[in-house]
Structure formats: C-alpha cells, structure tokens
Design an enzyme around this catalytic site. Structure first.
Site, PDB file in Angstrom:
ATOM      1  N   CYS A 133    -126.226  45.301  10.742  1.00  0.00           N
ATOM      2  CA  CYS A 133    -127.018  45.878  11.835  1.00  0.00           C
ATOM      3  C   CYS A 133    -126.686  47.348  12.048  1.00  0.00           C
ATOM      4  O   CYS A 133    -125.632  47.685  12.616  1.00  0.00           O
ATOM      5  CB  CYS A 133    -126.776  45.091  13.116  1.00  0.00           C
ATOM      6  N   CYS A 136    -126.675  48.409  15.762  1.00  0.00           N
ATOM      7  CA  CYS A 136    -125.472  47.987  16.480  1.00  0.00           C
ATOM      8  C   CYS A 136    -124.261  48.836  16.079  1.00  0.00           C
ATOM      9  O   CYS A 136    -123.473  49.246  16.922  1.00  0.00           O
ATOM     10  CB  CYS A 136    -125.136  46.522  16.181  1.00  0.00           C
ATOM     11  N   ASP A 137    -124.089  49.068  14.788  1.00  0.00           N
ATOM     12  CA  ASP A 137    -122.818  49.618  14.293  1.00  0.00           C
ATOM     13  C   ASP A 137    -122.890  51.035  13.714  1.00  0.00           C
ATOM     14  O   ASP A 137    -121.850  51.626  13.428  1.00  0.00           O
ATOM     15  CB  ASP A 137    -122.248  48.672  13.211  1.00  0.00           C
TER      16      ASP A 137
END
Ligand code: FAD
Ligand code: NAP
Length: 314
Positions: A133, A136-137
């Site tokens: 992701c 997300c990261d």
C-alpha cells in the site's frame, strides 16, 4: 429474518445496500469487517470514476457512500462473516462474534486481497519495509529510494504516486511489456525518477532488526543478480478473490466457482444457487473497476429484490 444479507462493504456491497434498501427491502444488513469503502481506499489516485474529475484519492471517493446507504435504512455490522450456508430456503450467516443470522437472500461482495510475489524475505519483512500500500506507507520513504514489483495498472499507478514522494523508484517487472493502460505507461515513461527494469524478478529482500536494507533481483535472461539498496519495497502483483465465506464444512463451495476461485454468475449476478448473488471483484470476468463493482452491486440488488418478492410473498 433479514430480507438480504450483504457480505462485504466495498463499492459492490455499498451499492447493493443502496439499491436493496431504496428498492423496498425492509431489513438489510451489510457485514464489513473493517471500515466500509473496500480496496480502492488504498489507492492514492482515481481518475476513471465517471463524473468525478480532478485529483481525488480512493478514500475521498468512497467517503460519502456509506452515509447515502444508511439514509435509506441499510444497517452496517462491523464484523467478519465466517461462512454463508443454506438450510432449505433460509441462508445462515455465521459471524465472527459467534452469532448466526438468518436471511432470505445473500449478496456476496467480498472482493479480493493483494497477492504476495513469493520471494525470500517478503513475509519476514512485511510491514517492516515490504508493503502492498503506497498510500499507507509511501510517506515513510520521503526523499528516499524505493523498489516496486509488478507490471500491471496498480504497480504503475502506485509508482507514479511514489515518484512524487520518493527520490527514485525502481520499477521491476518480470517481462518486457506492461499489463496496464497506455496512458499510464506513457506517464511512467515520462517520469524521470522512475527507473524501469524489465525481465527481472526479486530474488531476496534483505535487512536487519531495523527493517529492509535492499533487494536482490535476477535478470531472467542472463541470470545476472543486481543488488539495489533501498529501505522500501512495494509489491503490486495482483489479487486473490476472497471466497472463503462460501466454503462449507465438507470442503465444497456453496455455489459454482471457476478455476481461479471466482464465483460464476449470469448477467443478473445470480450464482448457481437460488437466492445467492455475487457482485464486484469476487465474480468471474470482473473488470476489477470501481464503476463495474458498483454496477454489479446494483444489478445483484435488483435481482435479490425480485427473488425475495416472488419467493416469500405472503
Ligand atoms: P473490495 O473493494 O475488495 O471490497 C470488499 C470488502 O469486503 C472489503 O472492504 C473487505 O474488508 C470486505 N470483506 C471481505 N471478506 C469479508 C468477510 N468475510 N466479512 C466481512 N467483510 C469482508 N479501480 C478503478 O476503477 N480505478 C482505479 O483507479 C483503481 N485503482 C486501484 C488501485 C489499487 C491500489 C487497488 C488495489 C485497486 C484499484 N482499483 C481501481 C480496483 C478497485 O479497487 C476494485 O475493483 C473494487 O474496489 C472492487 O470492489 P468490490 O466491492 O468488489 O471489492
Ligand atoms: P494484474 O493486472 O494482475 O498485474 C499483476 C502484475 O504483477 C503483472 O504485471 C504480473 O506480471 C506481475 N506479477 C504477478 N505475479 C508476480 C510475481 N510472483 N512476481 C513478479 N511479478 C508478478 O494486477 P493489478 O495491477 O493489481 O490490477 C488488478 C486489476 O485491477 C486489473 O484488472 C487492473 O486493470 C485493475 N486496476 C485498474 C486500475 C485503473 O483502471 N486505473 C488501477 C489499478 C488496478 P505479468 O504481466 O508477467 O503477468
């Protein structure tokens, strides 16, 4: 007794929820184990949902959907469904919290999950440098170099996103041709800090207690190993469908699936079992698009309404 149980709260499940409740079914629950929205909420950018122009994230796109459904009476239970089975004309919904609900019809919209590529160190470093992701990261690697594995739409789109945050993206694909939209390929080719590496597969991700230190890749033609020193590796190699809820105690499935485990449906989203419908990425030949998942959800809902009206009219 529920008129309809909807399993999964992505674009397909939410649209099925909107259409079943607005179409007159009185008692409908949508089971979603996480927050409603589905896998598109992981996407940093969506530019092909009709009528939605400008830069928008998957999270932004999905944000108003639940509220719209709830307005018409859809109930959301934040619980995992473990199994759907059928006893006579009644479906049993076995929930993760130990309860069992009963329903006249079921729409399965459980979608899919990212696949792992299967290289050494992938599982060991998952969540500690290996990710699926970018939204997300990605920020963890601001102004750093990262590697991306894959050659489909997701790998290319997320490389474009990462290229805006990271100093450099190594895009590693196992063939010499991408499996992505021509416009996306062009954008990748025109992004100077994306280095495209073809015909190569990951051999190993390595690191220490602190996380990933690099990835070794192997050229499939020459066998040559190249060591790329990066703290982050993003894996975008496709998805597996979530069909476990359909698995019965004897190991068979509640309805017919194809070889990839996708649910077989007709154009009304009817499965091989009466009263059971499937919509979105879980179904055979799904184009795996938000707009198509939503369309499936609407079609399945209309079919479920007809089924319940005809079968259970008093
Ligand atoms: P999903 O979105 O997968 O939703 C399924 C839901 O079911 C999930 O929320 C899950 O938590 C829930 N669930 C699963 N099992 C259970 C259970 N047992 N009990 C309870 N809940 C359960 N499409 C586009 O059109 N445009 C794009 O730009 C685009 N970009 C993408 C970028 C990325 C990174 C990814 C991963 C996908 C992208 N897609 C895009 C594809 C799109 O996200 C999917 O086609 C779409 O989300 C499918 O919707 P769905 O409702 O079928 O399934
Ligand atoms: P995908 O289309 O299945 O592509 C997976 C990619 O990963 C392929 O390039 C594949 O290589 C590679 N791959 C698979 N297994 C691998 C392994 N073990 N090691 C290394 N590489 C591996 O998956 P996706 O990109 O996630 O897309 C899924 C679906 O969602 C597609 O239908 C896509 O069109 C759709 N989607 C659409 C959009 C959009 O419309 N904007 C955005 C994202 C996703 P090969 O090419 O050699 O098979």
């Amino acid at each position: 007794m529920l008129d309809c149980a909807i399993v999964g709260g992505g674009p397909a499940g939410l649209t099925a929820g909107l259409y079943t409740t607005r179409g007159g079914l009185g008692n409908v629950i949508m089971y979603e184990k996480g927050l409603p929205g589905g896998q598109i909420t992981q996407s940093s950018e969506i530019e092909n949902y009709p009528g939605v122009t400008g830069e928008i994230t998957g999270m932004d796109l999905m944000q108003p959907w639940p509220e719209q459904c709830m307005k018409f009476g859809l109930k959301h239970e934040m619980v995992e469904v473990l199994q759907v089975s059928k006893d006579g004309d009644v479906f049993k919904i076995k929930r993760g919290d130990g309860k069992v609900d009963e329903a006249r019809s079921v729409i399965v919209c459980t979608g899919s999950v990212p696949k792992r590529a299967g290289f050494k160190g992938e599982d060991e470093f998952f969540g500690r440098g290996v990710s699926t992701c970018a939204t997300c990261d990605g920020f963890f690697y601001k102004d750093k170099e990262v590697a991306v594995i894959g050659g489909g739409d997701t790998a290319l789109e997320e490389s474009l996103y990462l290229a805006k945050i990271c100093s450099k993206v190594y895009l590693i694909h196992r063939r010499d041709k991408y499996r992505a939209a021509p416009n996306t390929i062009k954008r990748v080719e025109n992004t100077p800090n994306i280095e495209r590496i073809y015909n190569s597969i990951p051999d190993e991700v390595y690191g220490d207690n602190m996380g990933v230190n690099g990835i070794k890749i192997r050229n499939r033609e020459t066998g040559e190993i190249t060591d790329i020193k990066v703290p982050g590796v993003f894996v975008f190699v496709g998805n597996n469908v979530n069909n476990e809820v359909l698995k019965q105690d004897d190991g068979t499935f509640l309805c017919e699936l194809n070889e990839q485990g996708q649910v077989k449906v007709n154009l009304r989203m009817e499965t091989s079992l009466e009263g059971l419908f499937a919509a979105g990425d879980i179904r055979e030949d799904a184009p795996k698009q938000v707009v198509c998942a939503a369309g499936d959800g609407a079609a399945a809902a209309l079919s479920a309404i007809s089924y319940v009206d005809e079968k259970f009219q008093d």
